[in-house]
Motif scaffolding. Sequence first.
Motif, PDB file in Angstrom:
ATOM      1  N   GLU A 250       0.846  -1.188   0.000  1.00 20.15           N
ATOM      2  CA  GLU A 250       0.000   0.000   0.000  1.00 20.15           C
ATOM      3  C   GLU A 250       0.886   1.244   0.000  1.00 20.15           C
ATOM      4  O   GLU A 250       1.854   1.330   0.752  1.00 20.15           O
ATOM      5  N   MET A 251       0.533   2.205  -0.856  1.00 21.52           N
ATOM      6  CA  MET A 251       1.241   3.493  -0.908  1.00 21.52           C
ATOM      7  C   MET A 251       0.240   4.619  -0.710  1.00 21.52           C
ATOM      8  O   MET A 251      -0.863   4.586  -1.258  1.00 21.52           O
ATOM      9  N   LYS A 252       0.655   5.647   0.063  1.00 23.25           N
ATOM     10  CA  LYS A 252      -0.167   6.834   0.267  1.00 23.25           C
ATOM     11  C   LYS A 252       0.756   8.039   0.426  1.00 23.25           C
ATOM     12  O   LYS A 252       1.646   8.038   1.275  1.00 23.25           O
ATOM     13  N   LYS A 253       0.555   9.060  -0.397  1.00 21.13           N
ATOM     14  CA  LYS A 253       1.418  10.248  -0.355  1.00 21.13           C
ATOM     15  C   LYS A 253       2.884   9.837  -0.322  1.00 21.13           C
ATOM     16  O   LYS A 253       3.667  10.315   0.502  1.00 21.13           O
ATOM     17  N   ALA A 254       3.238   8.963  -1.231  1.00 15.80           N
ATOM     18  CA  ALA A 254       4.596   8.433  -1.269  1.00 15.80           C
ATOM     19  C   ALA A 254       5.098   8.405  -2.697  1.00 15.80           C
ATOM     20  O   ALA A 254       4.330   8.190  -3.637  1.00 15.80           O
TER      21      ALA A 254
END
Length: 453
Positions: A336-340
């Motif tokens: 999972e990626m978020k603001k990355a």
Amino acid sequence: MSTHELAIVVLAAGKGTRMKSDLHKVLHPIAGRPMLEHLLASAEELSPKHRVVIVGAGREQIETQLGERASYRVQEPQLGTGHAVQQAEDALDGFDGDVLVLYGDVPFVKAATMRAMTDRLHESDSPAVVVLGFEPEDPLAYGRVVADDAGRIAKMVEFKDASDEDRACRLCNSGLMAARKSDMFDLLRRVGNDNAQGEYYLPDIVNIAIADGRNCAAVKAGSEYEVAGINSRAELAAAEAQWQEEQRDHWMAEGVTLRAPDTVFFSWDTELAPDVTIEPNVVFGPGVSVARGALIRAFSHLEGASVGEDCKVGPYARLRPGAVMEKDSFVGNFVEMKKAVLGEGAKASHLTYLGDATVGPGANIGAGTITCNYDGYFKYRTEIGARAFIGSNSSLIAPVRIGEDAIVAAGSAVTRDVAEGELRMVRAEQLVKPGWADRFHDAMKKKKESEKK
């Protein structure tokens, strides 16, 4: 093409009771976008000077959605479509162009169709009203538009009032109309309500104009789907399905490979480059772009993400808003990626959470790694340098920076910056107690036997 100024009047005062929802009917989303916004986006291609939305119950929701992009008039009480359009007259004071009447729950009218209607107003026979007709597979109980091959209307007739000859006509009334402003409101003032519902119907302006000896004309929609109204959850689902089917055909025609087209779902603003490959059961939320050569593997969910050239995503990956994958980077299953940002050639192969992080080119993120970005009150960033190696099951507790070419040993909980080229190992000392487990098991077994007695 007409160069006359245009005003659009959107009817959205209906209560939408069949939706059985606290959300206004015209704000229910299709492909992640309210149906009203689909309609207005098409209308914007005609650069209207005025946008008037007729509202009723739930008006606050519509005004919150559109803000200052439109003016609003309240229809109360609601006495029919003709009465609804009349409410817009004062909002168009001083305007002397064309008026196009649209319906907020008929979201997929194409800009080309709208333009064909307004252009038809200014052809040589100068029709007083232009009606948008359509030819459904089954005309059912639709009102008929009786017109010749040139589209000149002889009469408009409701199904219940139609003769057998009229009912043999397949051109049906969509309800959408265009007229010059002066004609529109002059004719509406002459519409009566001598009918079973006691309402003022917009289509009556056509028969009034014809009775005056004036021409009225019909323009035909490209398909029944284009003028389909949405009044229930079932119709909403059918509209979504039709929209998705069209998008699948569109993207395959643009050079995108869909392994199992019926299982892929797009958002209204999805952007895909040629030679993208999408495996089964992929969902695109709003705000996703995918560059040439990328592979989106099965069961992945993307929203608000940018995927670069030749990247690989998934299977079972989740890209949340602010996720950026640069060229040739890779995220595997259950990442999972978020603001990355995942730099060029970097990879996180499995079981990883990257939130509020920057990962440099060529870095390797081991399985089970997480960036601990939230302390219960604030979010903090993690920076991982180029070619850094993060061992499996590591916790990077932000704010923290891992330098270029650094190595974080597996199982480490890193709370301080790691210098370039450094090895950081953060583990408790391993204790060895020979025979302890055997003694423990013996004691527990004896205790369990004694409890049985």
